[in-house]
Enzyme design. Sequence first.
Site, PDB file in Angstrom:
ATOM      1  N   HIS A  23      -5.689  -7.076  13.136  1.00 24.12           N
ATOM      2  CA  HIS A  23      -4.583  -6.122  13.187  1.00 24.12           C
ATOM      3  C   HIS A  23      -4.103  -5.998  14.632  1.00 24.12           C
ATOM      4  O   HIS A  23      -4.918  -5.773  15.538  1.00 24.12           O
ATOM      5  CB  HIS A  23      -5.029  -4.740  12.691  1.00 24.12           C
ATOM      6  N   LYS A  57       0.838  -1.201   0.000  1.00 27.47           N
ATOM      7  CA  LYS A  57       0.000   0.000   0.000  1.00 27.47           C
ATOM      8  C   LYS A  57       0.874   1.253   0.000  1.00 27.47           C
ATOM      9  O   LYS A  57       2.084   1.180   0.217  1.00 27.47           O
ATOM     10  CB  LYS A  57      -0.916  -0.001   1.233  1.00 27.47           C
ATOM     11  N   CYS A  79      12.792  25.031   3.535  1.00 24.35           N
ATOM     12  CA  CYS A  79      11.824  25.733   2.671  1.00 24.35           C
ATOM     13  C   CYS A  79      11.076  24.719   1.800  1.00 24.35           C
ATOM     14  O   CYS A  79      11.332  23.518   1.857  1.00 24.35           O
ATOM     15  CB  CYS A  79      12.549  26.739   1.795  1.00 24.35           C
ATOM     16  N   MET A  80      10.160  25.213   0.995  1.00 22.97           N
ATOM     17  CA  MET A  80       9.396  24.312   0.145  1.00 22.97           C
ATOM     18  C   MET A  80      10.277  23.580  -0.866  1.00 22.97           C
ATOM     19  O   MET A  80      10.069  22.391  -1.143  1.00 22.97           O
ATOM     20  CB  MET A  80       8.294  25.074  -0.598  1.00 22.97           C
ATOM     21  N   ASP A  81      11.272  24.261  -1.397  1.00 20.95           N
ATOM     22  CA  ASP A  81      12.060  23.707  -2.495  1.00 20.95           C
ATOM     23  C   ASP A  81      13.527  23.493  -2.187  1.00 20.95           C
ATOM     24  O   ASP A  81      14.201  22.752  -2.901  1.00 20.95           O
ATOM     25  CB  ASP A  81      11.954  24.631  -3.712  1.00 20.95           C
ATOM     26  N   ARG A  85     -10.454   0.162  15.019  1.00 21.96           N
ATOM     27  CA  ARG A  85     -10.564   1.132  13.924  1.00 21.96           C
ATOM     28  C   ARG A  85     -11.350   0.562  12.752  1.00 21.96           C
ATOM     29  O   ARG A  85     -11.746   1.303  11.856  1.00 21.96           O
ATOM     30  CB  ARG A  85      -9.185   1.598  13.456  1.00 21.96           C
ATOM     31  N   ARG A 129       2.230 -10.985   7.336  1.00 22.50           N
ATOM     32  CA  ARG A 129       1.757  -9.863   6.517  1.00 22.50           C
ATOM     33  C   ARG A 129       2.692  -8.653   6.682  1.00 22.50           C
ATOM     34  O   ARG A 129       2.307  -7.601   7.194  1.00 22.50           O
ATOM     35  CB  ARG A 129       0.334  -9.532   6.975  1.00 22.50           C
ATOM     36  N   TYR A 161      13.900  31.608   5.816  1.00 22.52           N
ATOM     37  CA  TYR A 161      12.744  32.343   6.313  1.00 22.52           C
ATOM     38  C   TYR A 161      12.791  32.527   7.821  1.00 22.52           C
ATOM     39  O   TYR A 161      13.088  31.591   8.569  1.00 22.52           O
ATOM     40  CB  TYR A 161      11.455  31.604   5.942  1.00 22.52           C
TER      41      TYR A 161
END
Length: 360
Positions: A158, A35, A300-302, A129, A211, A253
């Site tokens: 589980h 998954k 930062c983002m990049d 759950r 599993r 930043y």
Amino acid sequence: MGYFRTYTEIDLGAIRRNAEAIKAYTGKRLIAVVKADAYGHGVVPVTETLRPVVDMFAVATIAEGVALRQAGIREPILVLFSSLSEQAVQIVAHELTPTIGDWEFADRLNDVASKIVRVHVNINTGMNRSGVYWAEAVQFLNRLQTLPRLDVEGFFTHLATADETDKRFVFIQLDRFSSVLKEIANGGELIHAANSAAALAIPEAYFDAVRPGLSLYGVYPASERPIKLEPALTWKTRIGWIGSIAEGEGVSYGLTYKAPRQTRVAMVQVGYGDGYPRALSGVGEVLIGGARRPIIGRVCMDVSVVRLEPTDNVSVGDAVVLIGKQQNTEITVDEVAHRAGTISYEILTQIGARVPKKYI
């Protein structure tokens, strides 16, 4: 592969060897959990690699199962979570093995099926759950027998605390699970409970199959390490800029880092937009030239910024390792997760779509 600012290298041979080692160690059939894009490793190449080793694949969503079918994977594919009634047609059309956790879905699946559908029943023994509550499971399963087009192939549960040091609740869950199995007239062909942690440490949880998920990719889920696993993923980036800042100057930043003296710095081409955690701001490390170098200022983002030593002989374009080995030094995914205040599962599965994968 061309030039990429940041990318991962995936060792498919390591993944196969890990699966073989787990299967040999437990002596049980193997349900490979792939998954979340095979935990960030690329689901189609991983499943293709594992086909000769595993007995069944497991995914979390119908869409994940359909994608594997469209990629030509014909082995059994178990959808680990209960589906919605409106998804029953898709399950039948793509010959997926659904999990039964409630009556409404089971009834709908029986209605739309034109032939026998093999299903697994999730017994809720304490994770709370999803699934059929263990104390009500026998009654539910007796009712399930009235649906003629559903063949109960397997039962599973589980485990909530298999990766904890205190495993007492694991055995409470296993006792509950076993009490249900004893009362079932048709016990199913495939009983499974052991996730990665249990497969490595709790033989009582093995039943017919194990599993594993995380351990397939070479990451230990807990402190027990009875077999050798090989990490399959290395995450790399490159130096994009090198500069020098004066004493008292800030970085990134918010200018949260202030240089205590004249300091060489390098911008590396990765940020939280790639899935590299912002939580590593000021606490993470990377490998440059086989040596650890700290992240300074905010991720930062990049891009991110690291502090260099005056003697570092580096150039723009040089390789930087975020996870993995460089020369004789290693940064593991567990270390990155610890520094970011999270778990290795999250680090791996959050590596972004703009980070291409190179397969070895």
